[in-house]
Design a protein around this motif. Sequence first.
Motif, PDB file in Angstrom:
ATOM      1  N   ASN A 203       3.887  -1.802  -7.211  1.00 13.74           N
ATOM      2  CA  ASN A 203       3.929  -0.596  -8.036  1.00 13.74           C
ATOM      3  C   ASN A 203       3.527  -0.885  -9.472  1.00 13.74           C
ATOM      4  OD1 ASN A 203       4.965   1.853  -9.405  1.00 13.74           O
ATOM      5  ND2 ASN A 203       5.797   2.296  -7.375  1.00 13.74           N
ATOM      6  N   GLN A 204       3.915  -2.059  -9.967  1.00 12.30           N
ATOM      7  CA  GLN A 204       3.685  -2.402 -11.371  1.00 12.30           C
ATOM      8  C   GLN A 204       2.370  -3.129 -11.611  1.00 12.30           C
ATOM      9  OE1 GLN A 204       7.201  -4.628 -12.458  1.00 12.30           O
ATOM     10  NE2 GLN A 204       8.554  -2.992 -11.738  1.00 12.30           N
ATOM     11  N   ASP A 205       1.754  -3.653 -10.571  1.00  8.57           N
ATOM     12  CA  ASP A 205       0.516  -4.413 -10.720  1.00  8.57           C
ATOM     13  C   ASP A 205      -0.585  -3.503 -11.267  1.00  8.57           C
ATOM     14  OD1 ASP A 205      -1.557  -6.200 -10.596  1.00  8.57           O
ATOM     15  OD2 ASP A 205      -1.349  -6.644  -8.467  1.00  8.57           O
ATOM     16  N   ILE A 206      -1.253  -3.939 -12.321  1.00 11.90           N
ATOM     17  CA  ILE A 206      -2.285  -3.097 -12.922  1.00 11.90           C
ATOM     18  C   ILE A 206      -3.567  -3.084 -12.090  1.00 11.90           C
ATOM     19  CG2 ILE A 206      -1.395  -3.388 -15.267  1.00 11.90           C
ATOM     20  CD1 ILE A 206      -3.595  -5.454 -15.735  1.00 11.90           C
ATOM     21  N   ALA A 207      -3.734  -4.067 -11.223  1.00 15.44           N
ATOM     22  CA  ALA A 207      -4.927  -4.086 -10.362  1.00 15.44           C
ATOM     23  C   ALA A 207      -4.897  -2.893  -9.421  1.00 15.44           C
ATOM     24  CB  ALA A 207      -4.980  -5.386  -9.566  1.00 15.44           C
TER      25      ALA A 207
ATOM     26  N   ARG B  82      -3.959  14.020  -2.679  1.00 16.47           N
ATOM     27  CA  ARG B  82      -4.115  12.684  -3.260  1.00 16.47           C
ATOM     28  C   ARG B  82      -3.769  11.596  -2.237  1.00 16.47           C
ATOM     29  NH1 ARG B  82      -1.552  13.153  -9.384  1.00 16.47           N
ATOM     30  NH2 ARG B  82      -3.112  14.610 -10.219  1.00 16.47           N
ATOM     31  N   GLU B  83      -2.785  11.870  -1.391  1.00 14.78           N
ATOM     32  CA  GLU B  83      -2.443  10.906  -0.348  1.00 14.78           C
ATOM     33  C   GLU B  83      -3.599  10.745   0.628  1.00 14.78           C
ATOM     34  OE1 GLU B  83       2.389  11.382   0.106  1.00 14.78           O
ATOM     35  OE2 GLU B  83       1.093  12.925   0.967  1.00 14.78           O
ATOM     36  N   LEU B  84      -4.198  11.870   1.015  1.00 17.60           N
ATOM     37  CA  LEU B  84      -5.319  11.830   1.955  1.00 17.60           C
ATOM     38  C   LEU B  84      -6.497  11.078   1.347  1.00 17.60           C
ATOM     39  CD1 LEU B  84      -6.451  12.649   4.683  1.00 17.60           C
ATOM     40  CD2 LEU B  84      -7.172  14.823   3.666  1.00 17.60           C
ATOM     41  N   ALA B  85      -6.783  11.342   0.071  1.00 19.19           N
ATOM     42  CA  ALA B  85      -7.887  10.649  -0.600  1.00 19.19           C
ATOM     43  C   ALA B  85      -7.612   9.146  -0.677  1.00 19.19           C
ATOM     44  CB  ALA B  85      -8.088  11.223  -2.000  1.00 19.19           C
ATOM     45  N   PHE B  86      -6.355   8.800  -0.924  1.00 20.24           N
ATOM     46  CA  PHE B  86      -5.964   7.389  -0.991  1.00 20.24           C
ATOM     47  C   PHE B  86      -6.193   6.706   0.352  1.00 20.24           C
ATOM     48  CE2 PHE B  86      -2.795   4.086  -0.262  1.00 20.24           C
ATOM     49  CZ  PHE B  86      -2.876   3.305  -1.415  1.00 20.24           C
ATOM     50  N   ILE B  87      -5.712   7.318   1.431  1.00 22.35           N
ATOM     51  CA  ILE B  87      -5.845   6.714   2.755  1.00 22.35           C
ATOM     52  C   ILE B  87      -7.303   6.634   3.169  1.00 22.35           C
ATOM     53  CG2 ILE B  87      -5.220   6.914   5.195  1.00 22.35           C
ATOM     54  CD1 ILE B  87      -2.656   8.348   4.316  1.00 22.35           C
ATOM     55  N   GLU B  88      -8.080   7.662   2.823  1.00 16.22           N
ATOM     56  CA  GLU B  88      -9.504   7.638   3.173  1.00 16.22           C
ATOM     57  C   GLU B  88     -10.220   6.497   2.465  1.00 16.22           C
ATOM     58  OE1 GLU B  88     -13.322  10.646   3.612  1.00 16.22           O
ATOM     59  OE2 GLU B  88     -11.575  11.299   2.470  1.00 16.22           O
ATOM     60  N   GLU B  89      -9.883   6.253   1.201  1.00 13.57           N
ATOM     61  CA  GLU B  89     -10.505   5.156   0.468  1.00 13.57           C
ATOM     62  C   GLU B  89     -10.123   3.810   1.076  1.00 13.57           C
ATOM     63  OE1 GLU B  89     -12.843   3.186  -2.300  1.00 13.57           O
ATOM     64  OE2 GLU B  89     -12.784   5.295  -1.712  1.00 13.57           O
TER      65      GLU B  89
ATOM     66  N   LEU C 157       0.822  -1.206   0.000  1.00 13.16           N
ATOM     67  CA  LEU C 157       0.000   0.000   0.000  1.00 13.16           C
ATOM     68  C   LEU C 157       0.862   1.265   0.000  1.00 13.16           C
ATOM     69  CD1 LEU C 157      -2.925  -1.088   2.344  1.00 13.16           C
ATOM     70  CD2 LEU C 157      -2.908  -0.901  -0.147  1.00 13.16           C
ATOM     71  N   SER C 158       2.062   1.186   0.552  1.00 14.84           N
ATOM     72  CA  SER C 158       2.987   2.320   0.446  1.00 14.84           C
ATOM     73  C   SER C 158       3.352   2.554  -1.014  1.00 14.84           C
ATOM     74  CB  SER C 158       4.256   2.049   1.255  1.00 14.84           C
ATOM     75  OG  SER C 158       3.972   1.961   2.630  1.00 14.84           O
ATOM     76  N   ALA C 159       3.589   1.457  -1.733  1.00  8.51           N
ATOM     77  CA  ALA C 159       3.915   1.562  -3.164  1.00  8.51           C
ATOM     78  C   ALA C 159       2.744   2.136  -3.945  1.00  8.51           C
ATOM     79  CB  ALA C 159       4.308   0.190  -3.714  1.00  8.51           C
ATOM     80  N   LYS C 160       1.539   1.666  -3.645  1.00  2.95           N
ATOM     81  CA  LYS C 160       0.352   2.160  -4.334  1.00  2.95           C
ATOM     82  C   LYS C 160       0.105   3.634  -4.016  1.00  2.95           C
ATOM     83  CE  LYS C 160      -1.337  -1.478  -6.567  1.00  2.95           C
ATOM     84  NZ  LYS C 160      -1.424  -1.482  -8.047  1.00  2.95           N
ATOM     85  N   MET C 161       0.347   4.040  -2.771  1.00  4.80           N
ATOM     86  CA  MET C 161       0.158   5.440  -2.401  1.00  4.80           C
ATOM     87  C   MET C 161       1.155   6.324  -3.127  1.00  4.80           C
ATOM     88  SD  MET C 161      -0.193   7.185   1.391  1.00  4.80           S
ATOM     89  CE  MET C 161       1.462   6.752   1.963  1.00  4.80           C
ATOM     90  N   ALA C 162       2.395   5.866  -3.241  1.00  8.68           N
ATOM     91  CA  ALA C 162       3.410   6.632  -3.956  1.00  8.68           C
ATOM     92  C   ALA C 162       3.022   6.799  -5.424  1.00  8.68           C
ATOM     93  CB  ALA C 162       4.761   5.940  -3.839  1.00  8.68           C
ATOM     94  N   LYS C 163       2.454   5.763  -5.993  1.00  3.43           N
ATOM     95  CA  LYS C 163       2.027   5.816  -7.388  1.00  3.43           C
ATOM     96  C   LYS C 163       0.852   6.778  -7.559  1.00  3.43           C
ATOM     97  CE  LYS C 163       1.140   2.742 -11.298  1.00  3.43           C
ATOM     98  NZ  LYS C 163       1.025   1.323 -11.732  1.00  3.43           N
ATOM     99  N   ALA C 164      -0.077   6.759  -6.607  1.00  2.99           N
ATOM    100  CA  ALA C 164      -1.246   7.639  -6.683  1.00  2.99           C
ATOM    101  C   ALA C 164      -0.837   9.096  -6.572  1.00  2.99           C
ATOM    102  CB  ALA C 164      -2.239   7.280  -5.579  1.00  2.99           C
ATOM    103  N   ASP C 165       0.135   9.368  -5.708  1.00  2.00           N
ATOM    104  CA  ASP C 165       0.587  10.734  -5.488  1.00  2.00           C
ATOM    105  C   ASP C 165       1.521  11.205  -6.599  1.00  2.00           C
ATOM    106  OD1 ASP C 165       2.960  12.357  -3.469  1.00  2.00           O
ATOM    107  OD2 ASP C 165       0.980  13.160  -3.882  1.00  2.00           O
ATOM    108  N   GLY C 166       2.251  10.252  -7.184  1.00  5.17           N
ATOM    109  CA  GLY C 166       3.168  10.596  -8.264  1.00  5.17           C
ATOM    110  C   GLY C 166       4.525  11.084  -7.806  1.00  5.17           C
ATOM    111  N   ILE C 167       4.724  11.221  -6.492  1.00  6.75           N
ATOM    112  CA  ILE C 167       5.988  11.747  -5.962  1.00  6.75           C
ATOM    113  C   ILE C 167       6.425  10.882  -4.785  1.00  6.75           C
ATOM    114  CG2 ILE C 167       7.130  13.714  -4.871  1.00  6.75           C
ATOM    115  CD1 ILE C 167       5.010  15.504  -6.175  1.00  6.75           C
TER     116      ILE C 167
END
Length: 237
Positions: A93-97, A140-147, A52-62
């Motif tokens: 990070n690479q998983d398309i799901a 975007r990080e906050l939205a990710f964690i809230e979801e 989820l750290s990897a997914k959050m980094a991807k969502a934020d882009g930074i």
Amino acid sequence: MAIFSTFSALLQAVSGGGRATLGAILEAIRSLFAGDPETRQKVAFSVAIIALSAKMAKADGIVSPSEISAFRQILEIPPEEMRNVFRLYDIANQDIAGFEVYAARLRALCEDENGNCQLLGDVLDALFHIAKADGLVHERELAFIEEIATIFGLDEAAFTRLRERHIAGPNNPYAVLGLDDDATPGETRRRYLTLVKENHPDRLVARGVPDEFMFIASERMKAINEAYSKIAKREAA
């Protein structure tokens, strides 16, 4: 048992059937540790932080250096296991799901054990710790964690308390304790004692928090103690 030493077997289990995915990793956790629910829960928690750290980094882009440092604070990765941990990070990070699918499956895996997995709250605390490491929890990080919190089953009020504890906490000690600003000294004391009891190291061990991840528990207790101390000083003034 050192949780990180299980990652090699986990990666071997998912490497033979084509491209590794988070779904395959969760199935491997379920099958490899079918006879050891305690270890299964600990491994699932560990992988959740990484994925989820990897997914959050991807969502934020930074990904800032401070966020990487925060990630490594939580995990305290032994040098010999660094490659396996970051292999899991890359898979996520690479998983398309989407992260939603993984979070839902993680909740289901966790609930298989006792129906009320408090470890999911520890995962959210870890994500907030990483997100705020650069001094700001981005939108975007906050939205990710809230979801993630919604998928994990937190209602709006519970998430608001969690968010305020991490974001408003330094300036509002009442938020850290989950209290209104006009709470009485008696209410504050009772709430503080309840939180201390809930976050005692023995309680955390009992619910499956690996030793490697006690950093988050220590940070939470530090915040609780500092908040109560600030409120007590105000009341004494």
